[in-house]
Design a protein around this motif. Structure first.
Motif, PDB file in Angstrom:
ATOM      1  N   LYS A  59       0.738  -1.331  -0.133  1.00  0.00           N
ATOM      2  CA  LYS A  59      -0.044  -0.121  -0.040  1.00  0.00           C
ATOM      3  C   LYS A  59       0.944   1.214   0.002  1.00  0.00           C
ATOM      4  CE  LYS A  59      -3.910  -2.145   2.300  1.00  0.00           C
ATOM      5  NZ  LYS A  59      -5.015  -2.182   3.472  1.00  0.00           N
ATOM      6  N   GLY A  60       2.138   1.127  -0.057  1.00  0.00           N
ATOM      7  CA  GLY A  60       3.149   2.347  -0.245  1.00  0.00           C
ATOM      8  C   GLY A  60       3.540   2.858   1.360  1.00  0.00           C
ATOM      9  N   LYS A  61       2.982   2.106   2.275  1.00  0.00           N
ATOM     10  CA  LYS A  61       3.430   2.623   3.633  1.00  0.00           C
ATOM     11  C   LYS A  61       4.587   2.062   4.091  1.00  0.00           C
ATOM     12  CE  LYS A  61      -0.308   4.813   4.744  1.00  0.00           C
ATOM     13  NZ  LYS A  61      -1.246   4.340   5.548  1.00  0.00           N
ATOM     14  N   LEU A  62       5.570   2.792   4.740  1.00  0.00           N
ATOM     15  CA  LEU A  62       6.949   2.270   5.081  1.00  0.00           C
ATOM     16  C   LEU A  62       7.107   1.129   5.978  1.00  0.00           C
ATOM     17  CD1 LEU A  62       8.518   5.981   4.702  1.00  0.00           C
ATOM     18  CD2 LEU A  62       9.246   4.029   3.410  1.00  0.00           C
ATOM     19  N   TRP A  63       8.098   0.185   5.647  1.00  0.00           N
ATOM     20  CA  TRP A  63       8.487  -0.843   6.656  1.00  0.00           C
ATOM     21  C   TRP A  63       9.659  -0.368   7.457  1.00  0.00           C
ATOM     22  CZ3 TRP A  63       5.348  -4.449   8.193  1.00  0.00           C
ATOM     23  CH2 TRP A  63       4.594  -5.039   7.366  1.00  0.00           C
ATOM     24  N   GLY A  64      10.322   0.820   6.765  1.00  0.00           N
ATOM     25  CA  GLY A  64      11.521   1.348   7.084  1.00  0.00           C
ATOM     26  C   GLY A  64      12.163   2.197   5.958  1.00  0.00           C
ATOM     27  N   ASN A  65      12.981   3.173   6.323  1.00  0.00           N
ATOM     28  CA  ASN A  65      13.862   3.866   5.603  1.00  0.00           C
ATOM     29  C   ASN A  65      15.251   3.551   6.033  1.00  0.00           C
ATOM     30  OD1 ASN A  65      13.704   5.570   8.006  1.00  0.00           O
ATOM     31  ND2 ASN A  65      14.940   7.077   6.863  1.00  0.00           N
ATOM     32  N   PHE A  66      16.220   3.886   5.036  1.00  0.00           N
ATOM     33  CA  PHE A  66      17.835   3.105   5.215  1.00  0.00           C
ATOM     34  C   PHE A  66      18.548   4.119   4.310  1.00  0.00           C
ATOM     35  CE2 PHE A  66      15.436   1.256   1.569  1.00  0.00           C
ATOM     36  CZ  PHE A  66      16.346   1.497   0.555  1.00  0.00           C
ATOM     37  N   ARG A  67      19.927   3.858   4.458  1.00  0.00           N
ATOM     38  CA  ARG A  67      20.705   4.384   3.557  1.00  0.00           C
ATOM     39  C   ARG A  67      21.556   3.076   3.153  1.00  0.00           C
ATOM     40  NH1 ARG A  67      23.852   8.720   2.202  1.00  0.00           N
ATOM     41  NH2 ARG A  67      22.956   9.925   3.859  1.00  0.00           N
ATOM     42  N   LEU A  68      21.455   3.123   1.586  1.00  0.00           N
ATOM     43  CA  LEU A  68      22.146   1.962   0.914  1.00  0.00           C
ATOM     44  C   LEU A  68      23.519   2.219   0.612  1.00  0.00           C
ATOM     45  CD1 LEU A  68      21.479  -0.896  -0.318  1.00  0.00           C
ATOM     46  CD2 LEU A  68      20.842   0.359  -2.408  1.00  0.00           C
ATOM     47  N   TYR A  69      24.470   1.289   0.482  1.00  0.00           N
ATOM     48  CA  TYR A  69      25.804   1.181   0.611  1.00  0.00           C
ATOM     49  C   TYR A  69      26.207   0.225  -0.571  1.00  0.00           C
ATOM     50  CZ  TYR A  69      26.234   3.928   4.899  1.00  0.00           C
ATOM     51  OH  TYR A  69      25.988   4.634   5.775  1.00  0.00           O
ATOM     52  N   CYS A  70      26.785   0.520  -1.681  1.00  0.00           N
ATOM     53  CA  CYS A  70      26.926  -0.324  -2.819  1.00  0.00           C
ATOM     54  C   CYS A  70      28.684  -0.769  -2.757  1.00  0.00           C
ATOM     55  CB  CYS A  70      26.814   0.184  -4.144  1.00  0.00           C
ATOM     56  SG  CYS A  70      27.282  -0.976  -5.783  1.00  0.00           S
ATOM     57  N   LEU A  71      28.941  -2.015  -2.579  1.00  0.00           N
ATOM     58  CA  LEU A  71      30.410  -2.522  -2.279  1.00  0.00           C
ATOM     59  C   LEU A  71      30.507  -3.456  -3.564  1.00  0.00           C
ATOM     60  CD1 LEU A  71      29.467  -2.003   0.762  1.00  0.00           C
ATOM     61  CD2 LEU A  71      32.124  -2.169   1.023  1.00  0.00           C
ATOM     62  N   PRO A  72      31.660  -3.823  -3.933  1.00  0.00           N
ATOM     63  CA  PRO A  72      31.953  -4.710  -5.129  1.00  0.00           C
ATOM     64  C   PRO A  72      31.418  -6.018  -4.721  1.00  0.00           C
ATOM     65  CG  PRO A  72      34.162  -3.397  -4.332  1.00  0.00           C
ATOM     66  CD  PRO A  72      33.050  -3.260  -3.388  1.00  0.00           C
ATOM     67  N   GLU A  73      31.166  -6.438  -3.708  1.00  0.00           N
ATOM     68  CA  GLU A  73      30.585  -7.909  -3.392  1.00  0.00           C
ATOM     69  C   GLU A  73      29.519  -8.116  -3.083  1.00  0.00           C
ATOM     70  OE1 GLU A  73      32.290 -10.229  -4.998  1.00  0.00           O
ATOM     71  OE2 GLU A  73      34.230  -9.046  -5.549  1.00  0.00           O
ATOM     72  N   CYS A  74      29.071  -6.904  -2.522  1.00  0.00           N
ATOM     73  CA  CYS A  74      27.696  -6.925  -1.793  1.00  0.00           C
ATOM     74  C   CYS A  74      27.000  -5.512  -1.906  1.00  0.00           C
ATOM     75  CB  CYS A  74      27.847  -7.253  -0.361  1.00  0.00           C
ATOM     76  SG  CYS A  74      28.741  -6.114   0.823  1.00  0.00           S
ATOM     77  N   GLN A 183       6.026   2.209  11.824  1.00  0.00           N
ATOM     78  CA  GLN A 183       6.235   1.124  10.921  1.00  0.00           C
ATOM     79  C   GLN A 183       4.670   1.196  10.354  1.00  0.00           C
ATOM     80  OE1 GLN A 183       8.610  -2.003  12.493  1.00  0.00           O
ATOM     81  NE2 GLN A 183       9.790  -1.788  10.620  1.00  0.00           N
ATOM     82  N   GLY A 184       4.443   1.418   9.098  1.00  0.00           N
ATOM     83  CA  GLY A 184       3.164   1.421   8.356  1.00  0.00           C
ATOM     84  C   GLY A 184       2.284   2.433   8.536  1.00  0.00           C
ATOM     85  N   TYR A 186       3.551   5.869   7.564  1.00  0.00           N
ATOM     86  CA  TYR A 186       3.976   6.866   6.512  1.00  0.00           C
ATOM     87  C   TYR A 186       4.185   6.480   5.228  1.00  0.00           C
ATOM     88  CZ  TYR A 186       4.679   9.302  10.758  1.00  0.00           C
ATOM     89  OH  TYR A 186       4.294   9.713  12.147  1.00  0.00           O
ATOM     90  N   ILE A 187       3.757   7.219   4.024  1.00  0.00           N
ATOM     91  CA  ILE A 187       4.258   6.928   2.888  1.00  0.00           C
ATOM     92  C   ILE A 187       5.724   7.685   2.523  1.00  0.00           C
ATOM     93  CG2 ILE A 187       2.112   6.507   1.601  1.00  0.00           C
ATOM     94  CD1 ILE A 187       2.528   9.127   0.192  1.00  0.00           C
ATOM     95  N   PRO A 188       6.632   7.201   1.729  1.00  0.00           N
ATOM     96  CA  PRO A 188       8.032   8.010   1.567  1.00  0.00           C
ATOM     97  C   PRO A 188       8.030   9.332   1.728  1.00  0.00           C
ATOM     98  CG  PRO A 188       8.053   6.157   0.212  1.00  0.00           C
ATOM     99  CD  PRO A 188       6.496   6.271   0.727  1.00  0.00           C
ATOM    100  N   GLN A 189       7.031  10.040   0.739  1.00  0.00           N
ATOM    101  CA  GLN A 189       7.037  11.491   0.816  1.00  0.00           C
ATOM    102  C   GLN A 189       6.672  12.360   2.218  1.00  0.00           C
ATOM    103  OE1 GLN A 189       5.763   9.563  -1.557  1.00  0.00           O
ATOM    104  NE2 GLN A 189       5.670  10.445  -3.519  1.00  0.00           N
ATOM    105  N   MET A 190       6.251  11.519   3.026  1.00  0.00           N
ATOM    106  CA  MET A 190       5.749  12.156   4.373  1.00  0.00           C
ATOM    107  C   MET A 190       6.941  12.280   5.189  1.00  0.00           C
ATOM    108  SD  MET A 190       2.078  10.446   5.402  1.00  0.00           S
ATOM    109  CE  MET A 190       0.623  10.536   4.514  1.00  0.00           C
ATOM    110  N   ILE A 191       8.070  11.496   4.669  1.00  0.00           N
ATOM    111  CA  ILE A 191       9.270  11.611   5.734  1.00  0.00           C
ATOM    112  C   ILE A 191      10.448  12.696   4.770  1.00  0.00           C
ATOM    113  CG2 ILE A 191       8.903   9.848   7.267  1.00  0.00           C
ATOM    114  CD1 ILE A 191      10.972   8.554   5.775  1.00  0.00           C
TER     115      ILE A 191
END
Length: 303
Positions: A59-74, A183-184, A186-191
């Motif tokens: 429904k577009g409600k957030l389980w969570g927000n995060f920072r994503l890091y891209c590394l060579p193997e993961c 959890q459950g 807010y939609i992403p734009q609300m934060i």
């Protein structure tokens, strides 16, 4: 009473971010799989790059927000620890159909902030901006503010400070950190994830994408994240209720996202109606004598 914002460290200072947890995604389908689950464009990242993002339900409600890091193997997804009991099973739900392994990681989350931190990182790590390091990755959040991911404790020879000050600096910057109580809700734009580069509107389908797109193109989101500051002596916690002054009366106005307190003052983020007036006065429901005022956001709320 004049406001005293969090004091920025006078020299590079390290913070051990024990409130955060890391989720590690490996396997040849890790990028494709996560691309279909979250709001940010995972496929656009190359090793050494990072982005904010959100993980929604159908429904577009957030389980969570995060920072994503891209590394060579993961890929490493960094989020508040309280979210994982519900978020991690949701993230894994469809993994059986892809070549991806999703597990919690014991890597170390550190931060460095203080006058001269940019120069310190350049001298010690050879980075002027976000990039890979011998032990993991470093991300420049703002001037003299960095996040570090390390496979092992790097044993930095820098003065240490409590992580509460790092979170206070994030509050000032309008950077959200959902906790389990949200959890459950807010939609992403609300934060304000759209204002922080955490939503791609061109990447294609992902869980909750229709709701997020509708909020952008049909103006379906009527709430946003705001920064407030003022007087409060009682403890303030995530999920506490704020009340808005209307003449001589008060009515429910929103919920506290994150808070920092010191010497009878509080700085906090809260999700409030988007049309909140700049001179609005709020209080904490549990402390009728408290008074809170909106502070300027350091970014635009435009979609």
């Amino acid at each position: 009473m004049s406001l005293h914002p969090p004091v920025f460290p006078a020299e590079p200072t390290q913070f051990l971010l024990t409130d955060l947890s890391l989720v590690r995604l490996t396997g040849e389908d890790r990028v494709k799989y996560l691309q279909g689950q979250v709001t940010c464009d995972v496929s656009a990242l190359t090793p050494g790059q990072s982005t904010l993002g959100g993980h929604c339900d159908a429904k577009g409600k957030l389980w969570g927000n995060f920072r994503l890091y891209c590394l060579p193997e993961c890929l490493l997804l960094q989020t508040k620890a309280s979210l994982l009991a519900r978020q991690l099973p949701e993230l894994k739900k469809f993994a059986v159909f892809a070549k991806v392994d999703i597990q919690q990681s014991d890597w170390t989350s550190l931060a460095i902030a203080g006058t001269g931190t940019d120069a310190w990182v350049a001298a010690q790590l050879g980075l002027g901006d976000s990039g890979l390091t011998p032990q993991g990755m470093a991300v420049r959040v703002a001037t003299d503010r960095w996040l570090l991911l390390c496979e092992q404790d790097p044993a930095l020879t820098l003065p240490k400070a409590e992580q509460a000050l790092w979170w206070a600096l994030d509050i000032q910057a309008g950077i959200p950190h959902l906790e389990a109580v949200h959890q459950g809700e807010y939609i992403p734009q609300m934060i304000n994830l759209q204002a922080l580069g955490g939503i791609s509107f061109t990447k294609g389908c992902y869980m909750g994408q229709e709701t997020v797109a509708r909020a952008k193109y049909r103006g379906a989101s009527n709430r946003a994240l705001f920064v407030l500051a003022g007087e409060a002596t009682a403890p303030v916690a995530s999920g506490d209720t704020l009340e808005l002054q209307l003449g001589e009366n008060w009515r429910r106005g929103g919920l506290v996202l994150n808070a920092w307190q010191q010497n009878g003052q509080v700085w906090l983020t809260a999700v409030l109606p988007k049309d909140t007036e700049a001179d609005a006065i709020y209080r904490l429901k549990q402390e009728e004598g408290s008074r809170l005022h909106l502070q300027p956001l350091p970014y635009s709320l435009a979609e």
